[in-house]
Design an enzyme around this catalytic site. Structure first.
Site, PDB file in Angstrom:
ATOM      1  N   ASN A   1      -0.183  58.855  17.074  1.00  0.00           N
ATOM      2  CA  ASN A   1      -1.397  59.126  16.296  1.00  0.00           C
ATOM      3  C   ASN A   1      -1.029  59.661  14.926  1.00  0.00           C
ATOM      4  O   ASN A   1      -0.224  60.601  14.820  1.00  0.00           O
ATOM      5  CB  ASN A   1      -2.250  60.183  17.018  1.00  0.00           C
ATOM      6  CG  ASN A   1      -3.478  60.568  16.224  1.00  0.00           C
ATOM      7  OD1 ASN A   1      -4.383  59.774  16.030  1.00  0.00           O
ATOM      8  ND2 ASN A   1      -3.494  61.806  15.713  1.00  0.00           N
ATOM      9  N   GLU A   2      -1.572  59.047  13.887  1.00  0.00           N
ATOM     10  CA  GLU A   2      -1.444  59.543  12.504  1.00  0.00           C
ATOM     11  C   GLU A   2      -0.034  60.067  12.217  1.00  0.00           C
ATOM     12  O   GLU A   2       0.143  61.208  11.785  1.00  0.00           O
ATOM     13  CB  GLU A   2      -2.498  60.635  12.236  1.00  0.00           C
ATOM     14  CG  GLU A   2      -3.913  60.109  12.342  1.00  0.00           C
ATOM     15  CD  GLU A   2      -4.997  61.072  11.864  1.00  0.00           C
ATOM     16  OE1 GLU A   2      -4.713  62.275  11.719  1.00  0.00           O
ATOM     17  OE2 GLU A   2      -6.134  60.607  11.654  1.00  0.00           O
TER      18      GLU A   2
ATOM     19  N   GLN B   1     -15.962  61.792  17.468  1.00  0.00           N
ATOM     20  CA  GLN B   1     -15.572  61.589  18.841  1.00  0.00           C
ATOM     21  C   GLN B   1     -16.838  61.408  19.676  1.00  0.00           C
ATOM     22  O   GLN B   1     -17.861  61.022  19.118  1.00  0.00           O
ATOM     23  CB  GLN B   1     -14.738  62.760  19.311  1.00  0.00           C
ATOM     24  CG  GLN B   1     -13.450  62.909  18.458  1.00  0.00           C
ATOM     25  CD  GLN B   1     -12.432  63.861  19.038  1.00  0.00           C
ATOM     26  OE1 GLN B   1     -12.521  64.313  20.161  1.00  0.00           O
ATOM     27  NE2 GLN B   1     -11.417  64.182  18.237  1.00  0.00           N
TER      28      GLN B   1
ATOM     29  N   GLU C   1     -10.656  55.758  14.440  1.00  0.00           N
ATOM     30  CA  GLU C   1     -11.344  57.036  14.181  1.00  0.00           C
ATOM     31  C   GLU C   1     -12.247  56.830  12.980  1.00  0.00           C
ATOM     32  O   GLU C   1     -11.758  56.495  11.900  1.00  0.00           O
ATOM     33  CB  GLU C   1     -10.361  58.172  13.895  1.00  0.00           C
ATOM     34  CG  GLU C   1      -9.611  58.642  15.117  1.00  0.00           C
ATOM     35  CD  GLU C   1      -8.783  59.906  14.862  1.00  0.00           C
ATOM     36  OE1 GLU C   1      -9.167  60.729  14.010  1.00  0.00           O
ATOM     37  OE2 GLU C   1      -7.749  60.039  15.524  1.00  0.00           O
TER      38      GLU C   1
ATOM     39  N   GLU D   1     -10.896  63.435  22.910  1.00  0.00           N
ATOM     40  CA  GLU D   1      -9.621  64.126  22.728  1.00  0.00           C
ATOM     41  C   GLU D   1      -9.671  65.461  23.463  1.00  0.00           C
ATOM     42  O   GLU D   1     -10.748  66.046  23.629  1.00  0.00           O
ATOM     43  CB  GLU D   1      -9.394  64.354  21.225  1.00  0.00           C
ATOM     44  CG  GLU D   1      -8.129  65.146  20.922  1.00  0.00           C
ATOM     45  CD  GLU D   1      -7.709  65.098  19.459  1.00  0.00           C
ATOM     46  OE1 GLU D   1      -8.533  64.695  18.606  1.00  0.00           O
ATOM     47  OE2 GLU D   1      -6.549  65.471  19.181  1.00  0.00           O
TER      48      GLU D   1
ATOM     49  N   TYR E   1     -12.927  59.509   7.627  1.00  0.00           N
ATOM     50  CA  TYR E   1     -14.021  60.470   7.810  1.00  0.00           C
ATOM     51  C   TYR E   1     -14.732  60.636   6.474  1.00  0.00           C
ATOM     52  O   TYR E   1     -14.068  60.828   5.448  1.00  0.00           O
ATOM     53  CB  TYR E   1     -13.487  61.830   8.282  1.00  0.00           C
ATOM     54  CG  TYR E   1     -12.921  61.780   9.685  1.00  0.00           C
ATOM     55  CD1 TYR E   1     -13.768  61.875  10.789  1.00  0.00           C
ATOM     56  CD2 TYR E   1     -11.559  61.602   9.917  1.00  0.00           C
ATOM     57  CE1 TYR E   1     -13.268  61.808  12.088  1.00  0.00           C
ATOM     58  CE2 TYR E   1     -11.053  61.524  11.208  1.00  0.00           C
ATOM     59  CZ  TYR E   1     -11.911  61.634  12.286  1.00  0.00           C
ATOM     60  OH  TYR E   1     -11.418  61.564  13.570  1.00  0.00           O
TER      61      TYR E   1
ATOM     62  N   ASN F   1      -4.565  64.302  17.364  1.00  0.00           N
ATOM     63  CA  ASN F   1      -3.452  65.209  17.101  1.00  0.00           C
ATOM     64  C   ASN F   1      -2.916  65.822  18.392  1.00  0.00           C
ATOM     65  O   ASN F   1      -1.722  66.116  18.504  1.00  0.00           O
ATOM     66  CB  ASN F   1      -3.897  66.316  16.150  1.00  0.00           C
ATOM     67  CG  ASN F   1      -4.323  65.779  14.794  1.00  0.00           C
ATOM     68  OD1 ASN F   1      -3.933  64.680  14.413  1.00  0.00           O
ATOM     69  ND2 ASN F   1      -5.123  66.531  14.067  1.00  0.00           N
TER      70      ASN F   1
HETATM   71  O1  AHR Z   1     -10.774  63.474  15.421  1.00  0.00           O
HETATM   72  C1  AHR Z   1     -10.222  64.664  14.983  1.00  0.00           C
HETATM   73  C2  AHR Z   1      -8.812  64.508  14.453  1.00  0.00           C
HETATM   74  O2  AHR Z   1      -8.822  63.779  13.266  1.00  0.00           O
HETATM   75  C3  AHR Z   1      -7.852  63.743  15.330  1.00  0.00           C
HETATM   76  O3  AHR Z   1      -7.243  64.553  16.290  1.00  0.00           O
HETATM   77  C4  AHR Z   1      -6.836  63.262  14.351  1.00  0.00           C
HETATM   78  O4  AHR Z   1      -6.238  62.054  14.759  1.00  0.00           O
HETATM   79  C5  AHR Z   1      -7.572  63.144  13.052  1.00  0.00           C
HETATM   80  O5  AHR Z   1      -6.920  63.750  12.022  1.00  0.00           O
END
Ligand code: AHR
Length: 499
Positions: A172-173, A352, A292, A27, A243, A72
């Protein structure tokens, strides 16, 4: 001493692992691009300004697919800023991650980098501040050979051949309050449907991923149902993000158990997909793009402090989690959970790749090195490309803190094309476990090698001064078909034909 038996049978095949499970994510955030993959003037930089020390590590990791350019970031991105003569590209405010975006690295540069890295591009379009018209133009620019306005513009900008990007994220999201252009499930579902339609009109060979929930937010479930009811027939995958984080006060074993929650979460998302399919009496079974996944918590407080700042600089150090040995065990557990659902998860991207929550770290002007979390990914990428076996076994329990008694081992077995089997095991117990792998059904497979990663200090990290503090080592030899797994360890066991 705890004892465990794992029983493998060649008839219990779950699914072949899709090559795209070994994906990653770059990103435009922090030093992921500038100072990460790209640093003209660095001693290792090639003629395009790409760091060859980083490229070597990316190739070693065996990344097959790379999601780009956000995240994001993409929800405020104008793709046209990132193509054409360098000196004419505008510097923009990056709003998602406060910074200045110079657009020095854009579509052409990144596509060339991905080719050098040996991976395919997985491109995300902006459905936050932009929409259908831009999506359609971008696909024309990227994928049409020539003879139309945008395809000829690409040729004029130096790429005679189309980039041929097969896989696309529809934003995205889009459920997330932090997203520019956040949407309701109704609005997003309609937009995703139209975007998929128009993009496939430009290039019918595309596959598209619609946004699932960004995390288990309160609207989880309603989001999936609302979106899928509007775009089920036009999309190819639904995205899932996750995450893990060590919460204050959490015991190590409780943290190590976090990936276990993914099994249930994945099952819930699939149930929502299948419910929509059932309503439609559809023959189509939607697969997931887990685009992700990672551990992310070390850098959060420092990043929050950056948020209030009004001065913006190019490539500030953001999201720079320095990963511990226990984080590596957690990422290993997450990847095992994903591969255990190889039947329905076809794409996965560790988020990432470089510097920002990444397995590879760099210093500007200095070295690049492997974080602790590099290693489980490396092993699975190198030795996990085959067919996932459903295994049964007799696994001992260990103390799971607030979770009570829990299975001491987390396991995954993969049958390779040459008939050998690789077994991946995390020992979550504070004591050794003696494991016997019962592979009778394979006729004469035995443990040929054992690689392990362990550390007396759960919080040990790799850094520029000591990049090899946490690395895999040859493990204990097997005795009578049994192998001793160190307490709190990551293990790869190679089963080969006798003789
Ligand atoms: O990977 C970091 C961020 O986590 C990304 O930009 C977003 O898609 C997610 O919230």
């Amino acid at each position: 001493m705890l004892e465990a038996t794992l029983v493998l049978d060649r008839d219990f095949c779950l699914a072949r692992v899709d090559e795209r499970m070994f994906g990653s994510f770059v990103e435009h955030v922090g030093r992921a691009v500038y100072g990460g993959i790209y640093e003209p003037g660095h001693p290792s930089a090639d003629a395009d300004g790409m760091r060859t020390d980083v490229l070597a590590l990316v190739r070693e990791l065996g990344i097959t697919l790379v999601r780009y350019p956000g995240g994001n970031f993409v929800s405020g991105f104008r793709w046209e800023d990132s193509v054409g003569p360098l000196q004419e590209r505008p510097v923009r405010l990056s709003l998602a991650w406060p910074a200045l975006e110079s657009n020095e690295v854009g579509l052409h540069e990144f596509a060339a980098w991905a080719q050098k890295a040996g991976c395919r591009l997985f491109y995300a379009i902006n459905l936050g501040t932009r929409g259908l018209e831009d999506a359609r133009n971008l696909v024309e620019y990227a994928n049409i050979a020539g003879g139309s306005y945008y395809s000829d513009l690409r040729r004029k900008n130096g790429a005679a051949d189309p980039f041929g990007i097969r896989l696309w994220c529809l934003g995205n999201e889009m459920d997330a309050p932090w997203q520019m252009g956040e949407k309701t499930p109704e609005n997003y579902g309609l937009l995703a449907n139209e975007a998929a339609k128009i993009m496939k009109m430009v290039d019918p060979h595309l596959e598209v991923v619609a946004c699932g929930s960004s995390s288990p937010l309160p609207q989880f479930g309603n989001w999936e149902s609302g979106v899928l009811s509007r775009c089920y027939d036009s999309i190819d995958y639904l995205s899932v993000h996750r995450y893990c984080a060590k919460e204050p006060g959490m015991k190590p074993v409780e943290y190590l158990l976090q990936p276990s929650g993914m099994d249930e979460y994945i099952a819930q998302v699939l149930a929502l997909c299948d419910a929509e399919g059932a309503k439609r009496r559809s023959k189509k079974k939607l697969s997931l793009s887990f685009d992700e996944w990672n551990v992310w918590y070390h850098s959060k407080a420092a990043d929050e402090a950056m948020r209030g700042r009004t001065e913006r600089e190019k490539a500030p150090a953001l999201l720079e989690d320095v990963y511990t040995f226990e984080d590596a065990l957690v990422t290993g557990g997450m990847f095992l959970a994903l591969l255990r659902r190889a039947d329905r998860i076809k794409i996965a991207c560790m988020a990432q790749l470089v510097n920002a929550i990444a397995p590879i770290m760099t210093q500007n002007g200095g070295p690049a090195w492997r974080q602790t979390t590099y290693w489980p990914f490396y092993h699975l990428s190198r030795y996990g490309r085959g067919t996932v076996l459903q295994s049964a076994g007799n696994l001992p329990l260990c103390d799971g803190g607030g979770y009570g008694a829990v299975p001491a081992l987390d396991t995954l077995a993969v049958l390779m094309d040459d008939g050998s089997v690789n077994v991946f095991v995390i020992n979550r117990a504070q004591e050794p476990v003696v494991l016997r792998v019962d592979a009778r059904a394979f006729g004469g497979l035995e443990i040929a090698r054992h690689v392990q990663m362990t550390s007396p200090d759960l919080l040990a990290v790799n850094d520029a001064a000591n990049p090899q503090r946490v690395t895999p080592q040859e493990g204990a030899a097997s005795r009578d078909g049994r192998i001793a797994l160190e307490p709190l360890s990551w293990n790869v066991i190679f089963m080969r034909k006798r003789g």
